[in-house]
Each structure stands twice: as C-alpha cells, then as structure tokens.
Design a protein around this motif. Structure first.
Motif, mmCIF file in Angstrom:
data_model
loop_
_atom_site.group_PDB
_atom_site.id
_atom_site.type_symbol
_atom_site.label_atom_id
_atom_site.label_comp_id
_atom_site.label_asym_id
_atom_site.label_seq_id
_atom_site.Cartn_x
_atom_site.Cartn_y
_atom_site.Cartn_z
ATOM 1 N N GLY A 1 11.428 13.743 12.114
ATOM 2 C CA GLY A 1 11.358 12.292 12.048
ATOM 3 C C GLY A 1 11.222 11.812 10.623
ATOM 4 O O GLY A 1 10.996 12.593 9.704
ATOM 5 N N ALA A 2 11.352 10.504 10.445
ATOM 6 C CA ALA A 2 11.346 9.908 9.105
ATOM 7 C C ALA A 2 10.085 9.120 8.794
ATOM 8 O O ALA A 2 9.986 8.529 7.728
ATOM 9 N N SER A 3 9.099 9.120 9.686
ATOM 10 C CA SER A 3 7.931 8.257 9.488
ATOM 11 C C SER A 3 7.034 8.673 8.330
ATOM 12 O O SER A 3 6.275 7.868 7.822
ATOM 13 N N MET A 4 7.136 9.937 7.905
ATOM 14 C CA MET A 4 6.275 10.402 6.811
ATOM 15 C C MET A 4 7.069 10.754 5.556
ATOM 16 O O MET A 4 6.539 11.396 4.642
ATOM 17 N N GLN B 1 -8.210 4.458 11.275
ATOM 18 C CA GLN B 1 -6.936 3.776 11.484
ATOM 19 C C GLN B 1 -5.830 4.726 11.042
ATOM 20 O O GLN B 1 -5.853 5.262 9.924
ATOM 21 N N ILE B 2 -4.859 4.943 11.927
ATOM 22 C CA ILE B 2 -3.787 5.899 11.695
ATOM 23 C C ILE B 2 -2.474 5.141 11.511
ATOM 24 O O ILE B 2 -2.191 4.178 12.227
ATOM 25 N N GLY B 3 -1.668 5.600 10.556
ATOM 26 C CA GLY B 3 -0.368 4.991 10.323
ATOM 27 C C GLY B 3 0.573 5.951 9.632
ATOM 28 O O GLY B 3 0.177 7.042 9.213
ATOM 29 N N ASN B 4 1.812 5.535 9.491
ATOM 30 C CA ASN B 4 2.806 6.404 8.854
ATOM 31 C C ASN B 4 2.898 6.119 7.358
ATOM 32 O O ASN B 4 2.130 5.322 6.821
ATOM 33 N N ASN B 5 3.847 6.763 6.697
ATOM 34 C CA ASN B 5 3.999 6.594 5.250
ATOM 35 C C ASN B 5 5.003 5.502 4.911
ATOM 36 O O ASN B 5 5.429 5.373 3.780
ATOM 37 N N ARG B 6 5.376 4.699 5.913
ATOM 38 C CA ARG B 6 6.339 3.623 5.698
ATOM 39 C C ARG B 6 5.724 2.256 5.967
ATOM 40 O O ARG B 6 6.421 1.277 6.155
ATOM 41 N N GLY B 7 4.399 2.203 6.038
ATOM 42 C CA GLY B 7 3.711 0.930 6.246
ATOM 43 C C GLY B 7 3.347 0.625 7.681
ATOM 44 O O GLY B 7 2.678 -0.364 7.953
ATOM 45 N N GLY B 8 3.778 1.458 8.630
ATOM 46 C CA GLY B 8 3.467 1.228 10.036
ATOM 47 C C GLY B 8 2.046 1.651 10.389
ATOM 48 O O GLY B 8 1.507 2.589 9.808
ATOM 49 N N ALA C 1 9.051 15.519 4.632
ATOM 50 C CA ALA C 1 10.421 15.278 5.071
ATOM 51 C C ALA C 1 10.617 15.912 6.445
ATOM 52 O O ALA C 1 9.943 16.878 6.796
ATOM 53 N N SER C 2 11.523 15.372 7.218
ATOM 54 C CA SER C 2 11.822 15.913 8.534
ATOM 55 C C SER C 2 12.194 17.388 8.424
ATOM 56 O O SER C 2 13.056 17.761 7.638
ATOM 57 N N LEU D 1 1.264 13.210 13.459
ATOM 58 C CA LEU D 1 0.877 13.817 12.193
ATOM 59 C C LEU D 1 1.082 12.706 11.173
ATOM 60 O O LEU D 1 2.181 12.530 10.632
ATOM 61 N N HIS D 2 0.038 11.912 10.990
ATOM 62 C CA HIS D 2 0.134 10.697 10.179
ATOM 63 C C HIS D 2 -1.061 10.564 9.254
ATOM 64 O O HIS D 2 -1.973 11.394 9.264
ATOM 65 N N LEU D 3 -1.062 9.488 8.506
ATOM 66 C CA LEU D 3 -2.098 9.217 7.505
ATOM 67 C C LEU D 3 -3.298 8.484 8.087
ATOM 68 O O LEU D 3 -3.144 7.639 8.972
ATOM 69 N N VAL D 4 -4.457 8.781 7.530
ATOM 70 C CA VAL D 4 -5.632 7.953 7.761
ATOM 71 C C VAL D 4 -5.494 6.773 6.807
ATOM 72 O O VAL D 4 -5.489 6.946 5.586
ATOM 73 N N LYS D 5 -5.342 5.592 7.353
ATOM 74 C CA LYS D 5 -5.147 4.384 6.535
ATOM 75 C C LYS D 5 -6.464 3.701 6.180
ATOM 76 O O LYS D 5 -6.559 3.040 5.147
ATOM 77 N N ALA D 6 -7.456 3.828 7.070
ATOM 78 C CA ALA D 6 -8.758 3.202 6.839
ATOM 79 C C ALA D 6 -9.798 3.946 7.666
ATOM 80 O O ALA D 6 -9.471 4.572 8.682
ATOM 81 N N VAL D 7 -11.048 3.875 7.212
ATOM 82 C CA VAL D 7 -12.167 4.498 7.921
ATOM 83 C C VAL D 7 -13.230 3.438 8.135
ATOM 84 O O VAL D 7 -13.571 2.689 7.226
#
Length: 100
Positions: A23-26, A74-81, A31-32, A62-68
């Motif tokens: 996938g392209a979310s990260m 808070q979980i999100g991708n590397n594209r702002g989602g 990279a995929s 498999l995403h980023l921790v955006k906030a604690v």
C-alpha cells in the motif's frame, strides 16, 4: 481475521516479526513491499512519530502514532490521514527496522 492477525499473535507471544506491507499510506517512511521488522511493544509505551502495528476500530494498521493522550494513541498514515484513537491494549509492536 485481518491481514496482520498472525503477526499480532506472534508479537503477543513475545516474538519479533518481519513482513512486507503493501500500500501507499506510509510512502516516505515505508514503501509498498519493503521488508519491515516489528518487535513486541514491551513495557515502554509508544511515542509520537513512532511506527506501530495496532488495531483501530477493529482494523489493523502499521501506521504512525500521531498524538498521545495518557493511555490513548491517535493513529494515522504518513500522508496526513487519521485512523482514530486506540488504547495501549490495541498496540502490539513497534517497527524497529525498514530495509531498503
């Protein structure tokens, strides 16, 4: 049963895992198809900007921790989602290596 169920089971039993997420979310971080290594979370909670294997609202990421916020992450991708908030119980491992 989601795409990461057997990786999550291994992490819960204390094993490290390797896999190639698709996938392209990260993109920009993963990279995929790149090989990633994920270790059990252990006693140290995740921090902002760390990549974790987790569940949010029943979906595996498999995403980023955006906030604690305490024991909430808070979980999100590397594209702002943003996927949403989850608890420490639903964070299973942290990404420790991405092979080029």
């Amino acid at each position: 049963m989601g795409w990461a169920a057997h990786y999550i089971a291994a992490l819960k039993s204390g094993q490290s895992v390797q896999f190639r997420p698709r996938g392209a979310s990260m993109v920009g971080r993963i990279a995929s198809g790149q090989l990633v290594a994920v270790e059990p979370l252990g006693a140290v909670p995740p921090v902002k900007d760390e990549i974790v294997l987790c569940k949010v609202n029943g979906n595996e990421y498999l995403h980023l921790v955006k906030a604690v916020n305490g024991n909430r992450f808070q979980i999100g991708n590397n594209r702002g989602g943003i996927n949403g908030w989850t608890t420490l119980v639903q964070v299973f491992g942290r990404c420790v290596k991405v092979e080029l």
